[in-house]
Design an enzyme around this catalytic site. Structure first.
Site, PDB file in Angstrom:
ATOM      1  CG  HIS A 178      -1.918  -1.098   1.235  1.00 36.32           C
ATOM      2  ND1 HIS A 178      -2.860  -1.278   0.252  1.00 36.32           N
ATOM      3  CD2 HIS A 178      -2.102  -2.110   2.128  1.00 36.32           C
ATOM      4  CE1 HIS A 178      -3.591  -2.346   0.537  1.00 36.32           C
ATOM      5  NE2 HIS A 178      -3.146  -2.869   1.667  1.00 36.32           N
ATOM      6  CD  GLU A 226      -5.298  -8.935   4.146  1.00 37.21           C
ATOM      7  OE1 GLU A 226      -5.574  -7.710   4.149  1.00 37.21           O
ATOM      8  OE2 GLU A 226      -4.214  -9.383   3.734  1.00 37.21           O
ATOM      9  CG  ASP A 244      -7.409  -5.170   4.777  1.00 34.41           C
ATOM     10  OD1 ASP A 244      -7.592  -4.846   3.599  1.00 34.41           O
ATOM     11  OD2 ASP A 244      -6.481  -4.721   5.464  1.00 34.41           O
TER      12      ASP A 244
END
Length: 250
Positions: free
Chosen positions: A44, A148, A174
């Site tokens: 990310h 997640e 998530d």
């Protein structure tokens, strides 16, 4: 490489900083400030491979373990990060025991694993002659295994029973998103799924990691058995900047 020794002490809590800012300067500052580890974020964050290598190198001289969060479960990406001198790898979307076994294999050289040989940069990072790297450090890399999704929560017990799973990451946002209740951390569906992951990790003796925004959250997570607490460089920077702006404007 001392991080495994820290993990082996069940009474020890650890501070981890996600490094999303592509900057060796920021990484070095976090290492100098006392972080037990940095997780250089290639899932990310805005980090390219050359900067990733420089950020790993920036932890040199500090008791701070450099790890890399890769963008997917991928043997080549894992091996490249390790060959740059990373001590650990964070694997996203570990949904099944098969996923977990694949991640464990990617961390190891044959015959136990699938890692290709080529530690040309890692040998320098760990101050070892090239051909001494594998016998000295080949079994040291560790993995963060991120659970997640609802599938991961349902399979948590089996995932965390796979030999070689080092750290279980409960990715709250998530998980809540996958359950259709994004950000609703008090929703019964989220609480049930999170408890499955937490209970499975505690039963298996696998250290639990999660994101923590402040001291109160760290204390609450410790009470639930968490040992590893993560925050994000960019959020800390924004928070400190907002506070300073408030002092100036107030």
């Amino acid at each position: 490489m001392k991080f495994r020794h820290k993990l082996a002490d069940p009474a020890r809590a650890l501070s981890i900083q996600f490094a999303t800012i592509p900057s060796p300067v920021v990484t070095q500052a976090m290492a100098a400030a006392g972080a037990d580890g940095v997780l250089i974020d290639r899932e990310h964050g805005a980090v390219d491979w050359a900067t990733c290598h420089a950020m790993i190198a920036a932890t040199q001289g500090f008791d701070c373990s450099p790890a890399v969060r890769i963008s997917r479960i991928d043997e080549a990406e894992c091996g490249k990060a390790l060959d740059m001198g990373a001590e650990g790898i964070c694997f996203p979307f570990v949904n099944t025991p098969r996923d977990a076994a694949r991640c464990v294999a990617a961390l190891r050289y044959p015959p136990e694993g699938t890692r290709g040989w080529g530690p040309f940069l890692a040998a320098s990072r760990w101050d070892a002659p090239l051909f001494d790297y594998q016998p000295r450090f080949g079994d040291r890399p560790y993995g963060y295994f991120t659970l997640e999704t609802a599938e991961a929560a349902a399979n948590a017990e089996a995932i965390l029973a796979v030999p070689g799973v080092d750290i279980a990451v409960m990715a709250a946002f998530d998980l809540s998103s996958d359950l259709g209740v994004a950000g609703q951390f008090d929703h019964p569906d989220f609480l049930a799924a999170a408890s499955k992951i937490e209970d499975a990790a505690l039963a298996a003796g696998v250290p639990l990691a999660g994101g923590a925004r402040d001291e109160a959250q760290v204390r609450a997570m410790k009470a639930r058995g968490y040992r590893i607490f993560a925050s994000f460089d960019v959020l800390m920077l924004k928070g400190a900047t907002a506070a300073q702006a408030g002092w100036a404007h107030g």
